[in-house]
Design a protein around this motif. Structure first.
Motif, PDB file in Angstrom:
ATOM      1  N   GLY A   1      -5.659 -18.572 -13.649  1.00  0.00           N
ATOM      2  CA  GLY A   1      -5.013 -17.846 -12.567  1.00  0.00           C
ATOM      3  C   GLY A   1      -4.101 -18.698 -11.711  1.00  0.00           C
ATOM      4  O   GLY A   1      -3.352 -18.163 -10.881  1.00  0.00           O
ATOM      5  N   ASN A   2      -4.146 -20.012 -11.889  1.00  0.00           N
ATOM      6  CA  ASN A   2      -3.228 -20.886 -11.175  1.00  0.00           C
ATOM      7  C   ASN A   2      -1.841 -20.894 -11.797  1.00  0.00           C
ATOM      8  O   ASN A   2      -0.882 -21.373 -11.181  1.00  0.00           O
ATOM      9  CB  ASN A   2      -3.768 -22.324 -11.153  1.00  0.00           C
ATOM     10  CG  ASN A   2      -4.877 -22.498 -10.121  1.00  0.00           C
ATOM     11  OD1 ASN A   2      -4.906 -21.814  -9.095  1.00  0.00           O
ATOM     12  ND2 ASN A   2      -5.799 -23.408 -10.404  1.00  0.00           N
ATOM     13  N   ASN A   3      -1.743 -20.376 -13.019  1.00  0.00           N
ATOM     14  CA  ASN A   3      -0.461 -20.299 -13.701  1.00  0.00           C
ATOM     15  C   ASN A   3       0.336 -19.109 -13.179  1.00  0.00           C
ATOM     16  O   ASN A   3      -0.210 -18.028 -12.973  1.00  0.00           O
ATOM     17  CB  ASN A   3      -0.682 -20.167 -15.205  1.00  0.00           C
ATOM     18  CG  ASN A   3       0.615 -20.168 -15.988  1.00  0.00           C
ATOM     19  OD1 ASN A   3       1.258 -19.123 -16.117  1.00  0.00           O
ATOM     20  ND2 ASN A   3       0.997 -21.322 -16.509  1.00  0.00           N
ATOM     21  N   ALA A   4       1.624 -19.307 -12.975  1.00  0.00           N
ATOM     22  CA  ALA A   4       2.476 -18.260 -12.402  1.00  0.00           C
ATOM     23  C   ALA A   4       2.486 -16.993 -13.257  1.00  0.00           C
ATOM     24  O   ALA A   4       2.520 -15.876 -12.733  1.00  0.00           O
ATOM     25  CB  ALA A   4       3.894 -18.788 -12.220  1.00  0.00           C
ATOM     26  N   LYS A   5       2.464 -17.142 -14.578  1.00  0.00           N
ATOM     27  CA  LYS A   5       2.491 -15.977 -15.464  1.00  0.00           C
ATOM     28  C   LYS A   5       1.217 -15.140 -15.328  1.00  0.00           C
ATOM     29  O   LYS A   5       1.264 -13.917 -15.284  1.00  0.00           O
ATOM     30  CB  LYS A   5       2.675 -16.430 -16.912  1.00  0.00           C
ATOM     31  CG  LYS A   5       4.043 -17.055 -17.211  1.00  0.00           C
ATOM     32  CD  LYS A   5       4.137 -17.460 -18.672  1.00  0.00           C
ATOM     33  CE  LYS A   5       5.514 -18.075 -18.976  1.00  0.00           C
ATOM     34  NZ  LYS A   5       5.622 -18.519 -20.392  1.00  0.00           N
ATOM     35  N   VAL A   6       0.080 -15.827 -15.278  1.00  0.00           N
ATOM     36  CA  VAL A   6      -1.193 -15.116 -15.120  1.00  0.00           C
ATOM     37  C   VAL A   6      -1.256 -14.448 -13.750  1.00  0.00           C
ATOM     38  O   VAL A   6      -1.662 -13.285 -13.618  1.00  0.00           O
ATOM     39  CB  VAL A   6      -2.380 -16.077 -15.291  1.00  0.00           C
ATOM     40  CG1 VAL A   6      -3.702 -15.351 -15.003  1.00  0.00           C
ATOM     41  CG2 VAL A   6      -2.393 -16.650 -16.698  1.00  0.00           C
ATOM     42  N   SER A   7      -0.847 -15.180 -12.733  1.00  0.00           N
ATOM     43  CA  SER A   7      -0.864 -14.633 -11.373  1.00  0.00           C
ATOM     44  C   SER A   7       0.011 -13.380 -11.282  1.00  0.00           C
ATOM     45  O   SER A   7      -0.389 -12.365 -10.705  1.00  0.00           O
ATOM     46  CB  SER A   7      -0.384 -15.688 -10.383  1.00  0.00           C
ATOM     47  OG  SER A   7      -0.378 -15.172  -9.069  1.00  0.00           O
ATOM     48  N   LYS A   8       1.188 -13.455 -11.862  1.00  0.00           N
ATOM     49  CA  LYS A   8       2.100 -12.313 -11.850  1.00  0.00           C
ATOM     50  C   LYS A   8       1.482 -11.112 -12.566  1.00  0.00           C
ATOM     51  O   LYS A   8       1.593  -9.974 -12.094  1.00  0.00           O
ATOM     52  CB  LYS A   8       3.431 -12.696 -12.502  1.00  0.00           C
ATOM     53  CG  LYS A   8       4.475 -11.585 -12.483  1.00  0.00           C
ATOM     54  CD  LYS A   8       5.794 -12.064 -13.108  1.00  0.00           C
ATOM     55  CE  LYS A   8       6.838 -10.946 -13.088  1.00  0.00           C
ATOM     56  NZ  LYS A   8       8.124 -11.398 -13.700  1.00  0.00           N
ATOM     57  N   TYR A   9       0.824 -11.361 -13.685  1.00  0.00           N
ATOM     58  CA  TYR A   9       0.186 -10.280 -14.450  1.00  0.00           C
ATOM     59  C   TYR A   9      -0.919  -9.608 -13.621  1.00  0.00           C
ATOM     60  O   TYR A   9      -1.019  -8.375 -13.568  1.00  0.00           O
ATOM     61  CB  TYR A   9      -0.396 -10.844 -15.746  1.00  0.00           C
ATOM     62  CG  TYR A   9      -1.113  -9.813 -16.585  1.00  0.00           C
ATOM     63  CD1 TYR A   9      -0.424  -9.061 -17.540  1.00  0.00           C
ATOM     64  CD2 TYR A   9      -2.471  -9.586 -16.428  1.00  0.00           C
ATOM     65  CE1 TYR A   9      -1.087  -8.102 -18.309  1.00  0.00           C
ATOM     66  CE2 TYR A   9      -3.140  -8.640 -17.190  1.00  0.00           C
ATOM     67  CZ  TYR A   9      -2.443  -7.901 -18.134  1.00  0.00           C
ATOM     68  OH  TYR A   9      -3.098  -6.951 -18.883  1.00  0.00           O
ATOM     69  N   VAL A  10      -1.746 -10.425 -12.971  1.00  0.00           N
ATOM     70  CA  VAL A  10      -2.867  -9.886 -12.191  1.00  0.00           C
ATOM     71  C   VAL A  10      -2.377  -9.128 -10.960  1.00  0.00           C
ATOM     72  O   VAL A  10      -2.880  -8.042 -10.633  1.00  0.00           O
ATOM     73  CB  VAL A  10      -3.821 -11.026 -11.763  1.00  0.00           C
ATOM     74  CG1 VAL A  10      -4.884 -10.510 -10.784  1.00  0.00           C
ATOM     75  CG2 VAL A  10      -4.490 -11.648 -12.979  1.00  0.00           C
ATOM     76  N   LEU A  11      -1.375  -9.681 -10.280  1.00  0.00           N
ATOM     77  CA  LEU A  11      -0.932  -9.109  -9.006  1.00  0.00           C
ATOM     78  C   LEU A  11       0.047  -7.946  -9.162  1.00  0.00           C
ATOM     79  O   LEU A  11       0.299  -7.223  -8.196  1.00  0.00           O
ATOM     80  CB  LEU A  11      -0.292 -10.195  -8.137  1.00  0.00           C
ATOM     81  CG  LEU A  11      -1.190 -11.383  -7.757  1.00  0.00           C
ATOM     82  CD1 LEU A  11      -0.410 -12.393  -6.926  1.00  0.00           C
ATOM     83  CD2 LEU A  11      -2.419 -10.908  -7.007  1.00  0.00           C
ATOM     84  N   LYS A  12       0.582  -7.739 -10.345  1.00  0.00           N
ATOM     85  CA  LYS A  12       1.585  -6.685 -10.523  1.00  0.00           C
ATOM     86  C   LYS A  12       0.981  -5.290 -10.513  1.00  0.00           C
ATOM     87  O   LYS A  12       1.673  -4.299 -10.266  1.00  0.00           O
ATOM     88  CB  LYS A  12       2.351  -6.884 -11.829  1.00  0.00           C
ATOM     89  CG  LYS A  12       1.550  -6.542 -13.093  1.00  0.00           C
ATOM     90  CD  LYS A  12       2.392  -6.712 -14.344  1.00  0.00           C
ATOM     91  CE  LYS A  12       1.612  -6.316 -15.609  1.00  0.00           C
ATOM     92  NZ  LYS A  12       2.425  -6.462 -16.832  1.00  0.00           N
ATOM     93  N   HIS A  13      -0.320  -5.181 -10.758  1.00  0.00           N
ATOM     94  CA  HIS A  13      -0.962  -3.867 -10.826  1.00  0.00           C
ATOM     95  C   HIS A  13      -1.140  -3.280  -9.426  1.00  0.00           C
ATOM     96  O   HIS A  13      -1.537  -3.987  -8.494  1.00  0.00           O
ATOM     97  CB  HIS A  13      -2.319  -3.970 -11.528  1.00  0.00           C
ATOM     98  CG  HIS A  13      -2.235  -4.511 -12.926  1.00  0.00           C
ATOM     99  ND1 HIS A  13      -1.716  -3.790 -13.984  1.00  0.00           N
ATOM    100  CD2 HIS A  13      -2.573  -5.718 -13.439  1.00  0.00           C
ATOM    101  CE1 HIS A  13      -1.753  -4.513 -15.079  1.00  0.00           C
ATOM    102  NE2 HIS A  13      -2.273  -5.694 -14.774  1.00  0.00           N
ATOM    103  N   GLN A  14      -0.879  -1.994  -9.302  1.00  0.00           N
ATOM    104  CA  GLN A  14      -0.983  -1.345  -8.004  1.00  0.00           C
ATOM    105  C   GLN A  14      -2.406  -1.399  -7.456  1.00  0.00           C
ATOM    106  O   GLN A  14      -2.626  -1.562  -6.250  1.00  0.00           O
ATOM    107  CB  GLN A  14      -0.526   0.121  -8.102  1.00  0.00           C
ATOM    108  CG  GLN A  14      -0.445   0.831  -6.754  1.00  0.00           C
ATOM    109  CD  GLN A  14       0.536   0.157  -5.801  1.00  0.00           C
ATOM    110  OE1 GLN A  14       1.655  -0.170  -6.179  1.00  0.00           O
ATOM    111  NE2 GLN A  14       0.109  -0.073  -4.562  1.00  0.00           N
ATOM    112  N   VAL A  15      -3.392  -1.305  -8.361  1.00  0.00           N
ATOM    113  CA  VAL A  15      -4.779  -1.335  -7.917  1.00  0.00           C
ATOM    114  C   VAL A  15      -5.123  -2.689  -7.292  1.00  0.00           C
ATOM    115  O   VAL A  15      -5.902  -2.773  -6.333  1.00  0.00           O
ATOM    116  CB  VAL A  15      -5.746  -1.025  -9.089  1.00  0.00           C
ATOM    117  CG1 VAL A  15      -5.697  -2.134 -10.164  1.00  0.00           C
ATOM    118  CG2 VAL A  15      -7.164  -0.830  -8.592  1.00  0.00           C
ATOM    119  N   THR A  16      -4.498  -3.753  -7.792  1.00  0.00           N
ATOM    120  CA  THR A  16      -4.715  -5.083  -7.217  1.00  0.00           C
ATOM    121  C   THR A  16      -4.129  -5.152  -5.818  1.00  0.00           C
ATOM    122  O   THR A  16      -4.768  -5.658  -4.882  1.00  0.00           O
ATOM    123  CB  THR A  16      -4.077  -6.176  -8.091  1.00  0.00           C
ATOM    124  OG1 THR A  16      -4.533  -6.043  -9.437  1.00  0.00           O
ATOM    125  CG2 THR A  16      -4.447  -7.555  -7.580  1.00  0.00           C
TER     126      THR A  16
END
Length: 281
Positions: free
Chosen positions: A202-217
């Motif tokens: 989750g420290n990687n920008a790609k993973v962070s972007k994937y996790v945070l892009k969801h509206q539920v997040t």
């Protein structure tokens, strides 16, 4: 003369605390009989070389410890300037520390450390309620404890002394014992099932972007932040000076890390004092 009484559970870090205060210019005395505190302060008031002192008082004093309540009442009556710094930690942490040092708990009386800790918590319960500062050292390294003590002692605004500790973890290895609030991130789509993201964290920008892009997040983050900010004044009112927030997912590698980073970022943006730790990384 400013005085600090350092107390708390055995193994919680009182030795580190007194070392820190000594570096801050305090005249420090370890394991002083409580009945002598006021006498020492009275003797030192005319000595310009000692303008602040710290005393470690705990259950090692045996029956002498029982004098502390009466001494504090007398100091309050005489309007002596003092603060109580109380250190504690989770039983699991204290047991580990005792196992590592192979020391005997002062109240174990040949029995188990667990029994000694239970008795000690009961003996210190009233003193804990009177404490001006309470620090949970369960997840603290020495440098973090020193920084916290220095901030608490030197800060003039209670609002600024409150510390929020954000920690990510994986449910596979259990929930952190010291957590006040636990949030489960397993409702968020898992990057683990995206082949290119699996080896990352989750420290990687790609993973962070994937996790945070969801509206539920985003909805969760907004509501969680509202709740945290709402709770802080109530924790402070109860005499707490820290809030431990645990963010969990299955393995503690992707979702929990990304969300913990974002909560940490938002808290700092709001002017909060925070620490951040990723347990499984």
């Amino acid at each position: 003369m400013k005085s600090i009484i350092v107390t708390g559970l055995s193994g919680a870090g009182k030795t580190q605390a007194i070392d820190c205060l000594e570096d801050m210019g305090y005249y420090c005395i370890d394991n002083m009989p409580p009945a002598l505190i006021k006498s020492f302060i009275d003797l030192s008031t005319n000595d310009k070389g000692i303008d602040k002192a710290a005393f470690v008082i705990d259950v090692r004093g045996g029956r002498l410890f029982d004098d502390l309540k009466e001494v504090l009442e007398e100091m309050n009556k005489d309007e002596i300037d003092y603060k109580i710094l109380y250190l504690e930690a989770a039983d699991k942490t204290l047991l580990r520390r005792y196992n590592e040092t192979r020391r005997v708990h002062p109240l174990s009386e040949g029995g188990s450390v667990e029994a000694g800790l239970k008795k000690e918590r009961e003996m210190l319960s009233e003193l804990r309620k009177q404490a001006d500062f309470i620090i949970d050292t369960s997840n603290m390294k020495s440098a973090q404890l020193w920084a916290e003590i220095k901030h608490l002692i030197t800060s003039e605004e209670g609002q600024n002394t409150f510390m929020i500790n954000v920690r990510s973890f994986g449910y596979k290895k259990g929930t952190p014992m010291s957590a006040n609030l636990v949030f489960d991130m397993r409702f968020i789509p898992n990057p683990y099932y995206v082949k290119s993201l699996r080896p990352l964290t989750g420290n990687n920008a790609k993973v962070s972007k994937y996790v945070l892009k969801h509206q539920v997040t985003q909805d969760f983050l907004d509501k969680a932040m509202d709740m945290i900010e709402m709770l802080i004044p109530f924790y402070m009112k109860e005499g707490k000076y820290s809030l431990n927030i645990a963010i969990g997912c299955t393995g503690g590698q992707h979702r929990s890390v990304a969300v913990a980073n974002e909560i940490h970022r938002r808290l700092q943006e709001n002017g909060r004092r925070t620490t951040l730790e990723h347990r499984e990384l």
